[in-house]
Design a protein around this motif. Structure first.
Motif, PDB file in Angstrom:
ATOM      1  N   SER A  49      75.329 -59.441  61.405  1.00 13.21           N
ATOM      2  CA  SER A  49      76.210 -60.471  61.959  1.00 13.21           C
ATOM      3  C   SER A  49      77.650 -60.079  61.684  1.00 13.21           C
ATOM      4  O   SER A  49      77.981 -59.663  60.568  1.00 13.21           O
ATOM      5  CB  SER A  49      75.922 -61.835  61.322  1.00 13.21           C
ATOM      6  N   THR A  58      75.560 -62.274  66.134  1.00  8.37           N
ATOM      7  CA  THR A  58      74.626 -61.211  65.796  1.00  8.37           C
ATOM      8  C   THR A  58      74.815 -60.077  66.793  1.00  8.37           C
ATOM      9  O   THR A  58      74.628 -60.263  67.992  1.00  8.37           O
ATOM     10  CB  THR A  58      73.175 -61.718  65.848  1.00  8.37           C
ATOM     11  N   SER A  61      69.859 -56.523  66.076  1.00  7.85           N
ATOM     12  CA  SER A  61      68.690 -57.086  65.408  1.00  7.85           C
ATOM     13  C   SER A  61      67.479 -56.234  65.729  1.00  7.85           C
ATOM     14  O   SER A  61      67.386 -55.652  66.815  1.00  7.85           O
ATOM     15  CB  SER A  61      68.442 -58.536  65.842  1.00  7.85           C
ATOM     16  N   ASP A  70      69.052 -66.243  63.239  1.00  7.56           N
ATOM     17  CA  ASP A  70      70.508 -66.229  63.115  1.00  7.56           C
ATOM     18  C   ASP A  70      71.148 -67.297  63.989  1.00  7.56           C
ATOM     19  O   ASP A  70      72.060 -68.015  63.565  1.00  7.56           O
ATOM     20  CB  ASP A  70      71.055 -64.855  63.514  1.00  7.56           C
TER      21      ASP A  70
END
Length: 243
Positions: A49, A58, A61, A70
């Motif tokens: 993040s 974010t 990922s 998130d």
């Protein structure tokens, strides 16, 4: 040197080569996420993040559960990622979210809908600024060992520097590109309307104010279309430059 120390030394070098070798913020963040999942044994999914213009987002990922977990933190204003980015914090750990009462809205939801049980969130920062957070998700309670903590600490330190550097390079590249575009637009106006450099720049500034667009956007439009924005004829264009 013990086996654990040798492993950490090897992994530190591997992390440094991987995260400092990427050319953009996005690629650097993806490298960090990949390393987190592959090197930290308790980590089932990871995300990076970043703080941008006062907002947290974010940027990389490894799994959809990170993206969702998130996003719920940002929406609800609570969670380990956000806590890790508060002053005087570096690491937020939750060995078992089931028994952790710090996030009464967020935690039950990620447990119920995503199966997340434990978390590590590292603050990413440099001496100059807060960069963001590295978030490690696990589907197992008490998943993160002392070795995982050490690996995470090293990775977070390397990631913060690499991401901050990548962002500065990207911003510089954007600034140079926009400056070039504005210069090209000035040149077109100078040639077409016999203007000085200052007069051509003033025309762009005036049009930026009149249309409520950024100067770069006006310049880009002029370069792309070879016309002044919102003008239909050559006479209207000349009036705009003369106004």
């Amino acid at each position: 040197m013990t086996d654990i120390e040798q492993d950490l030394s090897h992994h530190t070098a591997e992390m440094a080569r991987a995260v400092h070798g990427e050319a953009s913020v996005a690629l650097t963040a993806e490298a960090v996420v990949d390393l987190a999942v592959s090197l930290i044994s308790g980590c089932d999914a990871a995300g990076v993040s970043l703080v941008r213009k006062g907002r947290v987002e974010t940027v990389a990922s490894s799994h959809s559960l990170v993206t969702m977990g998130d996003a719920w933190q940002y929406e609800q204003g609570e969670g380990p990622c956000l806590d890790a980015m508060t002053p005087h914090e570096y690491l937020i750990e939750s060995p078992d979210l089931v028994t952790d009462d710090r996030w009464p809205t967020w935690a039950p939801r990620v447990i119920r809908e995503l199966g997340v049980r434990s978390m590590l969130s590292y603050r990413l920062f440099t001496t100059d600024s807060l960069v963001g957070a590295l978030n490690l998700y696990s589907l197992t309670p008490e998943a993160f060992t002392a070795a995982d903590h050490a690996e995470g600490h090293i990775l977070a330190s390397q990631a913060a520097i690499a991401l901050a550097t990548s962002e500065k390079v990207e911003n510089l590249q954007i600034a140079v590109s926009r400056r070039t575009t504005i210069g090209q637009a000035q040149g077109l106006l100078m040639e077409r309307f016999d203007l000085s450099p200052d007069q051509a720049f003033d025309v762009l500034v005036r049009l930026s104010r009149q249309t409520n667009q950024k100067l770069f956007e006006i310049a880009e439009s002029v370069v792309t279309t070879r016309r002044l924005p919102h003008t239909g004829t050559a006479l209207e264009q000349r009036n705009a430059t003369a106004g």
